[in-house]
Enzyme design. Structure first.
Site, short mmCIF file in Angstrom:
data_model
loop_
_atom_site.label_atom_id
_atom_site.label_comp_id
_atom_site.label_asym_id
_atom_site.label_seq_id
_atom_site.Cartn_x
_atom_site.Cartn_y
_atom_site.Cartn_z
CD GLU A 214 -3.14 -0.93 2.11
OE1 GLU A 214 -3.19 0.11 2.79
OE2 GLU A 214 -4.00 -1.81 2.15
CD GLU A 403 -3.70 -5.89 3.76
OE1 GLU A 403 -4.60 -5.09 4.14
OE2 GLU A 403 -2.50 -5.67 3.92
C1 GCO Z 1 -3.56 -1.74 5.38
C2 GCO Z 1 -2.62 -2.75 5.76
C3 GCO Z 1 -3.04 -3.53 6.94
C4 GCO Z 1 -4.25 -3.03 7.71
C5 GCO Z 1 -5.55 -3.51 7.13
C6 GCO Z 1 -6.76 -3.00 7.89
O1 GCO Z 1 -4.34 -1.94 4.49
O2 GCO Z 1 -3.55 -0.72 5.99
O3 GCO Z 1 -2.11 -3.49 4.76
O4 GCO Z 1 -1.88 -3.37 7.65
O5 GCO Z 1 -4.18 -3.43 9.01
O6 GCO Z 1 -5.66 -3.06 5.83
O7 GCO Z 1 -6.82 -1.62 7.90
#
Ligand code: GCO
Length: 497
Positions: A214, A403
Site C-alpha cells: 500500500e 488483503e
Molecule cells: C492496510 C494494511 C493492513 C491493515 C488492514 C486493515 O491496508 O492498511 O495493509 O496493515 O491493518 O488493511 O486496515
C-alpha cells in the site's frame, strides 16, 4: 480528479466503534456440531444448493504484517523503526497503545503457524521488518534478524503453508527517516539493497515476493495527513515527489530481487487501488469505471503498470507535479509476475459527461451499510470489480487478493464463544463476488484474508479487531472466531458454501 482520501482519513472523520470486551474463550467446535445445525441439512448442502467452486490449486491464505503482530521491538539486535517512534509519540495512537508486544508473534510464531495449519491455509502473507535485517537501514547486517525469518519460513513450510513475503509493510528504519525518509531518493536505493540481500538469502525457500504494501497509505497517511508514521504534513508538492521516489524504490527492488535471487521467484507488490465500482452495470457506467480506475490510481498502480503519469494527473498538480526522468519511469514499470490487490471499501462511480474525465464519484449517504468502525463500508462488488478492472485495463497474467477482511464487533458469549456473524456475512459475500470475477476471466490465483489474528491496527491501536482469531491482549490467548470456522469450511470445500 476527486480527492483521494484513504480509509483511515474516513476513520478519523467518522470516529470509531466500541472496544470489544476481553475474556477467556474455549473452543467453538462443540457449538458448531450441535444437532440443530446437522438436522435436515442434506438438501442445502453445497453440492445440492449450487456451491461456488474455486479453481484447483487456489492459494487460500491469510495475511499479517511485522509491526502489527511481532512485538519484540529490540530483540536480537533489531534497529528502531519509524513506527516504534511514532507509536510512542503521545496522542498518535488510540489509547496510547503501541506495537511493543502486539501479538507477541516474534516469540509465538510456532503457535500462530499451528493456527494457520489448523484452518487449512495453503499460504501465508507476512512481512519482514527491515530494521531487523539492517538495524540502520543500510550498511551493517544483523544476522540474528535474518535467522529469525528463516526459522519462521521453515516452520511454515513444514506445516504445508507457502510463504508469501512482503519486504516493506511500513516499518522504515528510523535512521533513514532522520535522513528524510521517502523524501530522500537514497531511501529508495537502500530499499533495493535490502530487498536484494534478503531475496539472495531466503529465495531458496520463499518464491513469492512483494516489494511494498500500500504505497498510497504510507505516503499519504504518513506524510500527507499525519495519521501514520512518520507523522508529517509536507504539502502537495513534496508528497507528489516522495510518492514518485517510493514507486521508483518499488521498481528498483523488483530488479534487485530478480538480480540476487537464488532460483525462480515471482515478484509483485501489494497495492490498494481505489476500489472503483460502477454504480450500475450498464455500458456507460462501466466505461466510466475503467477511466476512474486509471485516474484515481494514477501515481500508484497506473504508473507502475503503464510507465507513465496520466496527463490529467500531471495537469491537476500543475507546478506541484513530481520531477522525474524517462529512465525512472522505465524502472517504475519493470514488468511484474503478479499484482496483489488489497480490497476493502467500494468507491461508487458514475458516468458524468459534465466532467472532463467523464466520471464522478458518488458519495455514500450516512446510512450506507458498514462494519465496526463505520469507515469499513460494505460492498462485496469491490471484489468483483477490482480484479476485473485490473485484468481488463492492464492485462495482468496473475492477480492475488493480498488483503480483504473487516473489523467487526466480536460477540463474546459467557461460555467462551466468539460469534462474529457480521464478519462471516461480510466474507461470504465478498468471496462470492470474487468467484464471479474468476468466472468472468480475472486470473486470480489466491486470496489472503486480513487478518489471521486480531492485531495492532495502526492509529486505531487495539480498538479495531480484524482477526478471524480472537486475541486476548492481556493473556495472549488465541481463540478461533466463527469466521475462522467459516473460512476453514471454504478452504476444505475449495468453494463458498
Ligand atoms: C492496510 C494494511 C493492513 C491493515 C488492514 C486493515 O491496508 O492498511 O495493509 O496493515 O491493518 O488493511 O486496515
Amino acid at each position: 480528479m476527486t480527492e483521494n482520501l484513504s480509509r483511515r482519513t474516513f476513520a478519523r472523520l467518522l470516529g470509531a466503534g466500541a472496544a470489544a470486551a476481553s475474556t477467556s474463550l474455549p473452543s467453538l467446535a462443540s457449538g458448531l456440531r450441535s444437532a440443530a445445525m446437522q438436522r435436515d441439512s442434506d438438501a442445502l448442502m453445497p453440492a445440492n444448493a449450487g456451491e461456488l467452486k474455486f479453481p484447483k490449486g487456489f492459494a487460500w491464505g491469510a495475511a499479517t504484517a511485522s509491526y502489527q503482530v511481532e512485538g519484540a521491538p529490540k530483540a536480537d539486535g533489531k534497529g528502531i523503526s519509524i513506527w516504534d517512534v511514532f507509536a510512542h509519540t503521545p496522542g498518535k495512537i488510540h489509547g496510547g497503545a503501541s506495537g511493543d508486544v502486539a501479538d507477541d508473534d516474534y516469540y509465538r510464531y510456532k503457535e500462530d503457524i499451528a493456527i494457520m495449519k489448523d484452518i487449512g491455509l495453503k499460504a501465508a502473507r507476512f512481512s519482514i521488518a527491515w530494521p531487523r535485517i539492517f538495524p540502520n537501514g543500510t550498511g551493517q547486517i544483523n544476522q540474528a534478524g535474518l535467522d529469525h525469518y528463516r526459522k519462521v519460513v521453515d516452520d511454515m513450510l513444514e506445516q504445508g503453508v507457502e510463504p508469501y513475503c512482503t519486504l516493506y509493510h511500513w516499518d522504515l528504519p528510523q535512521s533513514l527517516q532522520v535522513k528524510g525518509g521517502w523524501e530522500n531518493p537514497d531511501t529508495a536505493r537502500s530499499f533495493a539493497d535490502y530487498a536484494g540481500y534478503v531475496a539472495n538469502k531466503l529465495s531458496d525457500r520463499i518464491h513469492h515476493w512483494m516489494t511494498m504494501n500500500e504505497i498510497r497509505s504510507f505516503t499519504q497517511a504518513g506524510y500527507g495527513f499525519n495519521l501514520h508514521a512518520p507523522g508529517l504534513h509536507v504539502g502537495r508538492k513534496r508528497l507528489a515527489q516522495l510518492t514518485h521516489y517510493a514507486v521508483w524504490g518499488h521498481g528498483l527492488a523488483v530488479q534487485a530481487i530478480r538480480a540476487h535471487a537464488n532460483g525462480p521467484v515471482k515478484v509483485g507488490f501489494a497495492d490498494n487501488p481505489t476500489a472503483v465500482c460502477p454504480v450500475i452495470s450498464t455500458p456507460e457506467h462501466i466505461a466510466a469505471a475503467h477511466t476512474a480506475f486509471q485516474e484515481e490510481n494514477a501515481q500508484f498502480l497506473n504508473v507502475i503498470m503503464t510507465g507513465r503519469y496520466t496527463q490529467h494527473y500531471l495537469a491537476h498538480l500543475g507546478s506541484d507535479a513530481p520531477e522525474f526522468t524517462a529512465d525512472e519511469l522505465k524502472t517504475i514499470s519493470t514488468p511484474l509476475d503478479f499484482v496483489g490487490l488489497n480490497v476493502y471499501n467500494p468507491v461508487w462511480v458514475r458516468a458524468d459527461s459534465s466532467k472532463e474525465q467523464g466520471y464522478n464519484i458518488v458519495a455514500n449517504p450516512s446510512d450506507y451499510p458498514h462494519m465496526d468502525p463505520p469507515w469499513i463500508a460494505v460492498g462485496p462488488e469491490a471484489l468483483f470489480w477490482v480484479p476485473t478492472l485490473a485484468h481488463r485495463v492492464y492485462h495482468v497474467d496473475a492477480l492475488y487478493i493480498t488483503e480483504n477482511g473487516a473489523a467487526a464487533e466480536d460477540y463474546l458469549t459467557s461460555d467462551g464463544h466468539v460469534w462474529d456473524t457480521g464478519r462471516t456475512m461480510y466474507l461470504r459475500n465478498y468471496l462470492s463476488q470474487l468467484h464471479r470475477a474468476i468466472q468472468a476471466g480475472a486470473p486470480v490465483k489466491g486470496y489472503f484474508l486480513w487478518s489471521l489474528l486480531d492485531n495492532f491496527e495502526w492509529a486505531d491501536g487495539y480498538k479495531s479487531r480484524f482477526g478471524i482469531t480472537y486475541v486476548d491482549f492481556e493473556t495472549q490467548k488465541r481463540t478461533p472466531k466463527l469466521s475462522s470456522y467459516f473460512y476453514k469450511a471454504v478452504i476444505a470445500a475449495n468453494a463458498v458454501t
